[in-house]
Write a protein that holds these residues in place. Sequence first.
Motif, PDB file in Angstrom:
ATOM      1  N   ASP A  55       0.952  -1.113  -0.048  1.00 36.66           N
ATOM      2  CA  ASP A  55       0.014   0.142   0.073  1.00 36.66           C
ATOM      3  C   ASP A  55       1.032   1.144   0.065  1.00 36.66           C
ATOM      4  O   ASP A  55       2.106   1.129   0.202  1.00 36.66           O
ATOM      5  CB  ASP A  55      -0.794  -0.030   1.411  1.00 36.66           C
ATOM      6  CG  ASP A  55      -1.496   1.342   1.598  1.00 36.66           C
ATOM      7  OD1 ASP A  55      -2.328   1.780   0.645  1.00 36.66           O
ATOM      8  OD2 ASP A  55      -1.224   1.869   2.575  1.00 36.66           O
ATOM      9  N   THR A  59       1.484   3.606   4.582  1.00 35.20           N
ATOM     10  CA  THR A  59       2.578   2.414   4.678  1.00 35.20           C
ATOM     11  C   THR A  59       3.917   2.703   4.406  1.00 35.20           C
ATOM     12  O   THR A  59       4.844   2.663   5.077  1.00 35.20           O
ATOM     13  CB  THR A  59       1.849   1.294   3.707  1.00 35.20           C
ATOM     14  OG1 THR A  59       0.636   1.025   4.208  1.00 35.20           O
ATOM     15  CG2 THR A  59       2.847   0.181   3.931  1.00 35.20           C
ATOM     16  N   SER A 185      -2.463   0.683  -4.815  1.00 36.11           N
ATOM     17  CA  SER A 185      -2.896   1.874  -4.073  1.00 36.11           C
ATOM     18  C   SER A 185      -4.392   2.424  -4.320  1.00 36.11           C
ATOM     19  O   SER A 185      -4.802   2.503  -5.644  1.00 36.11           O
ATOM     20  CB  SER A 185      -1.973   3.188  -4.198  1.00 36.11           C
ATOM     21  OG  SER A 185      -2.165   4.343  -3.559  1.00 36.11           O
ATOM     22  N   LYS A 218      -9.662  -1.017  -3.560  1.00 29.01           N
ATOM     23  CA  LYS A 218      -9.618  -1.976  -2.264  1.00 29.01           C
ATOM     24  C   LYS A 218     -10.447  -1.633  -1.361  1.00 29.01           C
ATOM     25  O   LYS A 218     -10.865  -0.591  -1.210  1.00 29.01           O
ATOM     26  CB  LYS A 218      -8.072  -1.587  -1.602  1.00 29.01           C
ATOM     27  CG  LYS A 218      -6.690  -2.276  -2.236  1.00 29.01           C
ATOM     28  CD  LYS A 218      -5.552  -1.885  -1.465  1.00 29.01           C
ATOM     29  CE  LYS A 218      -5.312  -0.089  -1.535  1.00 29.01           C
ATOM     30  NZ  LYS A 218      -4.082  -0.088  -0.572  1.00 29.01           N
ATOM     31  N   PRO A 219     -11.267  -2.614  -0.800  1.00 27.14           N
ATOM     32  CA  PRO A 219     -10.675  -3.904  -0.582  1.00 27.14           C
ATOM     33  C   PRO A 219     -11.470  -4.904  -1.503  1.00 27.14           C
ATOM     34  O   PRO A 219     -11.361  -6.168  -1.320  1.00 27.14           O
ATOM     35  CB  PRO A 219     -11.287  -4.519   0.753  1.00 27.14           C
ATOM     36  CG  PRO A 219     -12.603  -3.735   0.753  1.00 27.14           C
ATOM     37  CD  PRO A 219     -12.424  -2.326   0.210  1.00 27.14           C
ATOM     38  N   PHE A 240       1.048  -9.035   0.953  1.00 25.57           N
ATOM     39  CA  PHE A 240       0.473  -7.729   0.803  1.00 25.57           C
ATOM     40  C   PHE A 240       0.905  -6.825   2.139  1.00 25.57           C
ATOM     41  O   PHE A 240       0.787  -7.448   3.308  1.00 25.57           O
ATOM     42  CB  PHE A 240      -0.875  -7.650   0.516  1.00 25.57           C
ATOM     43  CG  PHE A 240      -1.350  -6.291   0.139  1.00 25.57           C
ATOM     44  CD1 PHE A 240      -1.242  -5.723  -1.182  1.00 25.57           C
ATOM     45  CD2 PHE A 240      -1.577  -5.185   1.167  1.00 25.57           C
ATOM     46  CE1 PHE A 240      -1.691  -4.495  -1.616  1.00 25.57           C
ATOM     47  CE2 PHE A 240      -1.920  -3.873   0.747  1.00 25.57           C
ATOM     48  CZ  PHE A 240      -1.981  -3.525  -0.666  1.00 25.57           C
ATOM     49  N   GLY A 242       0.258  -3.534   4.368  1.00 23.73           N
ATOM     50  CA  GLY A 242      -0.543  -2.371   4.366  1.00 23.73           C
ATOM     51  C   GLY A 242      -0.880  -1.691   5.764  1.00 23.73           C
ATOM     52  O   GLY A 242      -0.884  -2.649   6.573  1.00 23.73           O
ATOM     53  N   ARG A 247      -9.347  -2.212   4.284  1.00 21.03           N
ATOM     54  CA  ARG A 247      -8.821  -1.913   2.951  1.00 21.03           C
ATOM     55  C   ARG A 247      -7.724  -3.113   2.632  1.00 21.03           C
ATOM     56  O   ARG A 247      -7.727  -3.615   1.471  1.00 21.03           O
ATOM     57  CB  ARG A 247      -8.480  -0.563   2.413  1.00 21.03           C
ATOM     58  CG  ARG A 247      -9.691   0.256   2.803  1.00 21.03           C
ATOM     59  CD  ARG A 247      -9.368   1.826   2.039  1.00 21.03           C
ATOM     60  NE  ARG A 247      -8.058   2.398   2.787  1.00 21.03           N
ATOM     61  CZ  ARG A 247      -8.433   3.061   3.959  1.00 21.03           C
ATOM     62  NH1 ARG A 247      -9.550   3.181   4.462  1.00 21.03           N
ATOM     63  NH2 ARG A 247      -7.439   3.406   4.509  1.00 21.03           N
ATOM     64  N   ASP A 248      -6.751  -3.110   3.413  1.00 25.91           N
ATOM     65  CA  ASP A 248      -5.461  -3.777   3.111  1.00 25.91           C
ATOM     66  C   ASP A 248      -5.488  -5.063   3.321  1.00 25.91           C
ATOM     67  O   ASP A 248      -5.282  -6.239   2.576  1.00 25.91           O
ATOM     68  CB  ASP A 248      -4.253  -3.023   3.468  1.00 25.91           C
ATOM     69  CG  ASP A 248      -4.076  -1.755   2.938  1.00 25.91           C
ATOM     70  OD1 ASP A 248      -4.525  -1.590   1.861  1.00 25.91           O
ATOM     71  OD2 ASP A 248      -3.639  -0.864   3.659  1.00 25.91           O
ATOM     72  N   ALA A 252      -6.807  -8.143   1.087  1.00 21.62           N
ATOM     73  CA  ALA A 252      -5.592  -9.098   0.877  1.00 21.62           C
ATOM     74  C   ALA A 252      -6.180 -10.555   0.924  1.00 21.62           C
ATOM     75  O   ALA A 252      -5.971 -11.222   0.113  1.00 21.62           O
ATOM     76  CB  ALA A 252      -4.418  -8.586   1.056  1.00 21.62           C
ATOM     77  N   ALA A 259      -0.591 -11.438   4.380  1.00 23.25           N
ATOM     78  CA  ALA A 259      -0.641  -9.964   4.623  1.00 23.25           C
ATOM     79  C   ALA A 259       0.059  -9.705   5.895  1.00 23.25           C
ATOM     80  O   ALA A 259       0.280 -10.544   6.874  1.00 23.25           O
ATOM     81  CB  ALA A 259      -2.068  -9.793   5.024  1.00 23.25           C
ATOM     82  N   TRP A 261       0.415  -6.386   8.547  1.00 22.94           N
ATOM     83  CA  TRP A 261      -0.280  -5.258   8.941  1.00 22.94           C
ATOM     84  C   TRP A 261       0.811  -4.439   9.467  1.00 22.94           C
ATOM     85  O   TRP A 261       1.261  -4.625  10.578  1.00 22.94           O
ATOM     86  CB  TRP A 261      -1.546  -5.447   9.882  1.00 22.94           C
ATOM     87  CG  TRP A 261      -2.048  -4.208  10.577  1.00 22.94           C
ATOM     88  CD1 TRP A 261      -2.285  -3.155   9.856  1.00 22.94           C
ATOM     89  CD2 TRP A 261      -2.493  -4.206  11.906  1.00 22.94           C
ATOM     90  NE1 TRP A 261      -3.086  -2.348  10.915  1.00 22.94           N
ATOM     91  CE2 TRP A 261      -3.209  -2.784  11.939  1.00 22.94           C
ATOM     92  CE3 TRP A 261      -2.870  -5.061  12.957  1.00 22.94           C
ATOM     93  CZ2 TRP A 261      -3.893  -2.298  13.063  1.00 22.94           C
ATOM     94  CZ3 TRP A 261      -3.344  -4.557  14.073  1.00 22.94           C
ATOM     95  CH2 TRP A 261      -3.936  -3.230  14.200  1.00 22.94           C
TER      96      TRP A 261
END
Length: 300
Positions: A55, A59, A185, A218-219, A240, A242, A247-248, A252, A259, A261
């Motif tokens: 992201d 991020t 993005s 996103k998402p 991913f 983010g 959203r991230d 994802a 993912a 975070w």
Amino acid sequence: MWRSRRSSFSSAGSAATCSIATERDASCGCRSTGEARGAGGNVTADRGIRAILFDLDGTLYDERGAMRAALAVTTAEATRTIPGFDAAIACRLYEEIGRGIWEKADLSGSGPLPPPSSMELRQRVWGALLERLGVTEAGAGERLAARYARARSAGHVLFPEAAGVLERLLVLSRSGDSFKVGLVSNGASDLQREKLDNCGLSSLLEPILISSEVGWVKPEPEIFLEGVRQCGCLPEEALFVGDSLERDISGARAAGLRAVWVNRSGEDRLPGAWAAEFVLRDLTPLPEIVACDRGATGRS
């Protein structure tokens, strides 16, 4: 050239031995959440990482810091030029009004009309803000939006550790079985491209997907899956990274990606945090996580 709040960055060194499955590693500030399970089912940590998708805002890029700096410049000018303008009240209102207008805007590019530009949205924000303050001066909203845009353009910066982390990842990618380092993005194309250009990221990240250019936001899983497709790998082979759980991370995971975070505020026990395989306070531990993962699967 990198644009960041720090002027210099160290090159990638040899990664320290890591045990990333511990509850908390004080030396790197990362936490493994254990088995991250999303809509796709089982955890996929046994597959090596072949792509890392970032992201941008919150991020890699310090969106909040850049906004506050530009807002200070713009409200200072408004205080000098608009009788009775209250900068303190304006600063409190700006984020509330801006969030509402930007979140309602269709930035997917999939509607019947072209997505609005960043200047159009900023003019709406400043116009609404001045209306709330009782300012009726003709053209004031457009003038302040333009001043804000100039301040933002001059103040694009990455988070302090972001450039060094990207350097290390790119070195790591070149040292063995290469992997893609790209970006997905949400946002207005002109603004996101300006940030990427000014921060020196446009020529380094591939692929680059921006919601208003590709037609998904996103998402929605499609934007993640298109990023994976352009990386030439399977969803479970992509990581991913983010800062938004909704959203991230949730997006994802629903698309089958792994993912991470980035929890810069240190918030804990938030709904959806379980879906992230790792929780980081900043990006610093990421190259070590990637190196360990690829070493464990024989890809380094």
